[in-house]
Design a protein around this motif. Structure first.
Motif, PDB file in Angstrom:
ATOM      1  N   LYS A  99       0.827  -1.206   0.000  1.00  0.00           N
ATOM      2  CA  LYS A  99       0.000   0.000   0.000  1.00  0.00           C
ATOM      3  C   LYS A  99       0.863   1.258   0.000  1.00  0.00           C
ATOM      4  O   LYS A  99       0.550   2.245  -0.671  1.00  0.00           O
ATOM      5  CB  LYS A  99      -0.917  -0.020   1.223  1.00  0.00           C
ATOM      6  N   SER A 171      -5.854  -9.505   0.131  1.00  0.00           N
ATOM      7  CA  SER A 171      -6.387  -8.152   0.084  1.00  0.00           C
ATOM      8  C   SER A 171      -5.246  -7.149   0.105  1.00  0.00           C
ATOM      9  O   SER A 171      -4.502  -7.087   1.080  1.00  0.00           O
ATOM     10  CB  SER A 171      -7.311  -7.896   1.291  1.00  0.00           C
ATOM     11  N   SER A 173      -5.533  -3.795   0.079  1.00  0.00           N
ATOM     12  CA  SER A 173      -5.806  -2.670   0.984  1.00  0.00           C
ATOM     13  C   SER A 173      -5.601  -3.045   2.440  1.00  0.00           C
ATOM     14  O   SER A 173      -5.207  -2.213   3.257  1.00  0.00           O
ATOM     15  CB  SER A 173      -7.238  -2.152   0.777  1.00  0.00           C
ATOM     16  N   ASP A 174      -5.842  -4.320   2.783  1.00  0.00           N
ATOM     17  CA  ASP A 174      -5.638  -4.769   4.168  1.00  0.00           C
ATOM     18  C   ASP A 174      -4.242  -5.313   4.395  1.00  0.00           C
ATOM     19  O   ASP A 174      -3.871  -5.597   5.544  1.00  0.00           O
ATOM     20  CB  ASP A 174      -6.645  -5.871   4.532  1.00  0.00           C
ATOM     21  N   GLU A 175      -3.458  -5.486   3.300  1.00  0.00           N
ATOM     22  CA  GLU A 175      -2.132  -6.109   3.386  1.00  0.00           C
ATOM     23  C   GLU A 175      -2.239  -7.446   4.115  1.00  0.00           C
ATOM     24  O   GLU A 175      -1.474  -7.734   5.047  1.00  0.00           O
ATOM     25  CB  GLU A 175      -1.144  -5.189   4.133  1.00  0.00           C
ATOM     26  N   ALA A 176      -3.206  -8.278   3.694  1.00  0.00           N
ATOM     27  CA  ALA A 176      -3.447  -9.513   4.443  1.00  0.00           C
ATOM     28  C   ALA A 176      -3.956 -10.621   3.523  1.00  0.00           C
ATOM     29  O   ALA A 176      -4.719 -10.372   2.586  1.00  0.00           O
ATOM     30  CB  ALA A 176      -4.461  -9.269   5.547  1.00  0.00           C
ATOM     31  N   VAL A 178      -6.414 -13.791   3.261  1.00  0.00           N
ATOM     32  CA  VAL A 178      -7.727 -14.009   3.874  1.00  0.00           C
ATOM     33  C   VAL A 178      -8.159 -15.456   3.658  1.00  0.00           C
ATOM     34  O   VAL A 178      -8.214 -15.919   2.514  1.00  0.00           O
ATOM     35  CB  VAL A 178      -8.780 -13.050   3.272  1.00  0.00           C
ATOM     36  N   SER A 198     -13.445  -9.503   1.600  1.00  0.00           N
ATOM     37  CA  SER A 198     -13.238  -9.968   2.963  1.00  0.00           C
ATOM     38  C   SER A 198     -14.497  -9.692   3.783  1.00  0.00           C
ATOM     39  O   SER A 198     -15.017  -8.570   3.779  1.00  0.00           O
ATOM     40  CB  SER A 198     -12.039  -9.248   3.590  1.00  0.00           C
ATOM     41  N   GLU A 200     -14.667  -9.556   6.940  1.00  0.00           N
ATOM     42  CA  GLU A 200     -14.303  -8.734   8.093  1.00  0.00           C
ATOM     43  C   GLU A 200     -14.190  -7.259   7.761  1.00  0.00           C
ATOM     44  O   GLU A 200     -14.658  -6.404   8.513  1.00  0.00           O
ATOM     45  CB  GLU A 200     -12.977  -9.242   8.670  1.00  0.00           C
ATOM     46  N   THR A 201     -13.575  -6.929   6.601  1.00  0.00           N
ATOM     47  CA  THR A 201     -13.306  -5.529   6.283  1.00  0.00           C
ATOM     48  C   THR A 201     -14.063  -5.006   5.072  1.00  0.00           C
ATOM     49  O   THR A 201     -14.111  -3.796   4.854  1.00  0.00           O
ATOM     50  CB  THR A 201     -11.800  -5.321   6.024  1.00  0.00           C
ATOM     51  N   SER A 203     -13.067  -5.363   2.074  1.00  0.00           N
ATOM     52  CA  SER A 203     -12.092  -5.058   1.038  1.00  0.00           C
ATOM     53  C   SER A 203     -12.068  -6.154  -0.028  1.00  0.00           C
ATOM     54  O   SER A 203     -12.234  -7.336   0.272  1.00  0.00           O
ATOM     55  CB  SER A 203     -10.691  -4.920   1.642  1.00  0.00           C
ATOM     56  N   TRP A 281       3.273  -7.287   8.264  1.00  0.00           N
ATOM     57  CA  TRP A 281       2.731  -7.402   9.631  1.00  0.00           C
ATOM     58  C   TRP A 281       3.779  -7.932  10.600  1.00  0.00           C
ATOM     59  O   TRP A 281       3.813  -7.523  11.768  1.00  0.00           O
ATOM     60  CB  TRP A 281       1.463  -8.265   9.659  1.00  0.00           C
TER      61      TRP A 281
END
Length: 301
Positions: A99, A171, A173-176, A178, A198, A200-201, A203, A281
C-alpha cells in the motif's frame, strides 16, 4: 442515517480528545507544582511500557491518530506521577508494504522520500500537541531492520519458519491473506462486476499463488488457549476475550510471512534469501521489541 451517525461519531471523538487534552494539562500542572517534598516522587522498580499502534504512512494523520496518542500520553503521565521507573511511551510510523509502495507511485515519489515526508507530518502533529513520547519508531530505521532480521533468524533456527507455497485470497488494501471462510461474494459498485471481498473488512480480494515462507502458527493454538484462560484480563472488554477464544477453538492455520520480492520490493529482505520480502505485519510487530532495545538490551526493560 449513515452520514448522521458518522458525523455524530466524529463529534464524539472530538469531544473526547478535548477532554483528554484538558486532563493532560491538569497532569502536566500536577507534575510541575508538586510540593518541594514531592518534586521527584520515589521511582519504583516496576517498569512501565505503553504504545500506540504505529501508524501507516499511506496518508497524512487525522483526528483518530491524535486521539489514540493523547490517550496513551495521558496514561503515561499518570504512571510517571505514580513514580514508575524506566517508563517507555512509544509511537511511530509503519512504512513498508504494498500500500505504501502504491501510494508513493501515485504521488510520483520514491518510497523512502514519501515515507520521510508523511512520517514528519506525524512528528509535527505530536510536537504541536505536546505529546511526551520517549521514542518515535520508524520501521525504515536501521535499528529496526536489525531487530527484524534477528527476530526472523530466531524463528527460522527454532523451526517455526519454513519454505512453502501459498495459494489463496489476498487483500491489497488490508495487506493480508484471507482464509476461504472469511471471504464472500459481492458486486463492484463502480463496474457492476462480481467480486470477492473480505467478510471482516469489506475489502476486495484476489486469488494469488506465491512461493514464500510460512510461520507455524498452527502449533500455538493450545498454548494460546491456556495462556488466555490463565490471563482473563489480557484481552478486554469480555466480548473480545470471547471472540479471541472462538478463533482459537476454530483452529489456527499457518501464516505466510513473506512476499516474493519481484511483487513487493518495498520492505525488508528476508535474511539469506534476497528473493523474498518479510511480510509487513511481522516487520511492524517487531517494533514493540525494537523500542525496548532488542536484540541487545531489551532485558533491561
Amino acid at each position: 442515517m449513515g452520514t448522521i451517525q458518522r458525523g455524530m461519531s466524529s463529534l464524539l471523538i472530538v469531544k473526547r480528545t478535548r477532554f483528554l487534552c484538558d486532563l493532560r494539562r491538569l497532569l502536566c500542572t500536577s507534575q510541575n507544582s508538586l510540593d518541594p517534598g514531592r518534586q521527584n516522587p520515589q521511582k519504583t522498580k516496576e517498569k512501565f511500557l505503553i504504545t500506540t499502534p504505529i501508524f501507516y504512512v499511506n496518508s497524512v494523520p487525522h483526528l483518530g491518530h491524535l486521539y489514540s496518542t493523547v490517550l496513551a500520553d495521558t496514561i503515561h503521565r499518570w504512571q510517571q506521577l505514580k513514580g514508575a521507573g524506566g517508563s517507555i511511551f512509544s509511537t511511530g510510523t509503519d512504512e513498508h508494504g504494498l500500500k505504501i509502495q502504491q501510494a508513493a507511485v501515485a504521488h510520483g515519489k520514491d518510497p523512502q522520500q514519501f515515507c520521510d515526508e508523511v512520517s514528519q507530518h506525524f512528528r509535527d502533529l505530536f510536537d504541536k500537541s505536546n505529546i511526551g513520547h520517549t521514542d518515535f519508531i520508524r520501521t525504515t530505521e536501521p535499528r529496526h531492520r536489525r531487530a527484524v532480521e534477528h527476530f526472523w533468524r530466531k524463528l527460522h533456527s527454532a523451526g517455526y519458519i519454513y519454505q512453502g507455497k501459498y495459494e489463496g485470497w489476498y487483500s491489497t488494501s488490508d495487506e493480508a491473506f484471507v482464509p476461504d471462510n472469511k471471504v464472500t461474494d459481492s458486486v463492484n459498485k463502480t463496474t457492476g462486476q462480481d467480486i470477492k471481498v473480505s467478510i471482516e473488512t469489506g475489502s476486495q480480494v484476489e486469488w494469488m499463488k506465491e512461493e514464500n515462507y510460512m510461520f507455524r502458527l498452527s502449533e500455538f493454538g493450545p498454548r494460546l488457549q491456556q495462556w488466555l484462560d490463565s490471563n482473563p484480563r489480557a484481552v478486554y472488554p469480555d466480548k473480545y476475550h470471547t471472540l479471541v477464544h472462538g478463533w482459537l477453538e476454530e483452529g489456527l492455520e499457518d501464516l505466510s510471512v513473506s512476499r516474493q520480492r519481484d511483487r513487493l520490493p518495498w520492505g525488508i529482505p528476508a535474511p539469506d534469501d534476497p528473493e523474498q520480502t518479510i511480510y509487513v505485519w511481522l516487520d511492524a510487530l517487531v517494533n514493540y521489541l525494537t523500542v525496548c532495545g532488542y536484540p541487545d538490551n531489551h532485558h533491561a526493560h
